[in-house]
Write an enzyme that holds these catalytic residues in place. Sequence first.
Site, PDB file in Angstrom:
ATOM      1  NE  ARG A   1      -4.200  -1.572   0.323  1.00  0.00           N
ATOM      2  CZ  ARG A   1      -4.300  -2.660  -0.444  1.00  0.00           C
ATOM      3  NH1 ARG A   1      -3.396  -2.917  -1.359  1.00  0.00           N
ATOM      4  NH2 ARG A   1      -5.343  -3.465  -0.319  1.00  0.00           N
TER       5      ARG A   1
ATOM      6  CD  GLU B   1      -3.487   2.854  -5.217  1.00  0.00           C
ATOM      7  OE1 GLU B   1      -2.279   2.626  -5.094  1.00  0.00           O
ATOM      8  OE2 GLU B   1      -4.341   1.971  -5.390  1.00  0.00           O
TER       9      GLU B   1
ATOM     10  CG  HIS C   1      -3.400  -1.186  -6.850  1.00  0.00           C
ATOM     11  ND1 HIS C   1      -3.796  -0.557  -5.688  1.00  0.00           N
ATOM     12  CD2 HIS C   1      -3.348  -2.504  -6.526  1.00  0.00           C
ATOM     13  CE1 HIS C   1      -3.982  -1.451  -4.725  1.00  0.00           C
ATOM     14  NE2 HIS C   1      -3.707  -2.649  -5.228  1.00  0.00           N
TER      15      HIS C   1
HETATM   16  C1  8YV Z   1      -7.246  -5.732  -5.324  1.00  0.00           C
HETATM   17  C2  8YV Z   1      -5.450  -5.295  -3.662  1.00  0.00           C
HETATM   18  O1  8YV Z   1      -7.129  -7.075  -5.536  1.00  0.00           O
HETATM   19  O2  8YV Z   1      -6.368  -7.353  -2.992  1.00  0.00           O
HETATM   20  C3  8YV Z   1      -5.827  -6.312  -2.659  1.00  0.00           C
HETATM   21  O3  8YV Z   1      -5.554  -6.056  -1.473  1.00  0.00           O
HETATM   22  O4  8YV Z   1      -4.732  -4.442  -3.357  1.00  0.00           O
HETATM   23  C4  8YV Z   1      -5.903  -5.234  -5.075  1.00  0.00           C
HETATM   24  O5  8YV Z   1      -4.982  -5.809  -5.923  1.00  0.00           O
HETATM   25  C5  8YV Z   1      -7.915  -5.010  -6.428  1.00  0.00           C
HETATM   26  O6  8YV Z   1      -8.133  -3.692  -6.038  1.00  0.00           O
HETATM   27  C6  8YV Z   1      -9.229  -5.629  -6.781  1.00  0.00           C
HETATM   28  O7  8YV Z   1     -10.169  -5.331  -5.789  1.00  0.00           O
END
Ligand code: 8YV
Length: 326
Positions: free
Chosen positions: A244, A273, A291
């Site tokens: 993150r 973001e 992302h």
């Molecule tokens: C999500 C993510 O998968 O799963 C997570 O924690 O950070 C992302 O890759 C994506 O936003 C789909 O919801």
Amino acid sequence: MSFSVSPDDNVASDRPVLVSLLPSRAMPGILREGLEQCGRLYFWPEMRYEEQERIGTLASVLIGTASSRVTAEVLRRFPACRMIASFGVGYDGYDMAALKRRGIVLTNTPNVLSDDVADLAFAMILNLSRGIGRADSWLREGRWPDGGFPLQTRVSGKRLGIFGLGRIGSEIARRGEAFHMQIGYTDLTGKNTKWQRFPTLKELAVWSDYLVVIVPATEATHHVVDAEILMALGTKGYLINVARGSVVNTKALIDSLKTRTIAGAGLDVFENEPYVEAELKALPNTILTPHIGTATLETRRMMADLVVRNVHAFVNGNKPITPVAN
Ligand code: 8YV
């Protein structure tokens, strides 16, 4: 006029009411189809206020994502909510204390996405060190006939430091082993493994050639990768963040990249973001991706399937498959 997307918008129906916090355009078809088998599905962002008032009181299940922000205030609009199924693994946007008070179960999508995120971290390591992107541009610019591409940095045998040895961190470590790398880590839970454990992030950073951030975003991890850690990583060190944006102090990172206090950075996540600092985009020693850690057809399909199985179990009175411990 109805704002429901469900074919049978009949409030008298006893089918469970599911409310998606993400707009219909952002929901994969396979997820939508699966959820529509479980109940009447509504898309919150596309409903008028009056419709939200009516459906909000009926919703027993909410569908969110890893980037949803679900606070106590948001939950007040859903007094009948008993479950939230998130399409993602990270749940830093969910007020877990508020969920507990309300007795709401949260499910996420662990395991199925670990390989993809680990693959992306490794792609960044390889790309940063071997200059794949820059070599590609260099060749297309027609510079090859004038001489060879400048020598780059070897990955095999180097030191891979993993900040957060959870499910994804362990997959990154396994990939590092296949590249004959030395593996070190620091883990908030203090678990012992066959890999070298460092008591602090700073000691890990001093040791690492590549420091990969893969911890959850919490108050405790906010901006923990700061100027001091980047200084410890040093001029030959690379930072990779697939966790993150909030874990890294962006301003300190930009400074350290500009002054070459570190060699470079691979970032898939950002503090603001989808907006990315112009300064980061202007730097040559960064690789920036929007992302995309879990963004493959195969993984998104598995995540969708897990969300549907969780909701299906819950609405049929069974235990969900992957509840988040709370
Ligand atoms: C999500 C993510 O998968 O799963 C997570 O924690 O950070 C992302 O890759 C994506 O936003 C789909 O919801």
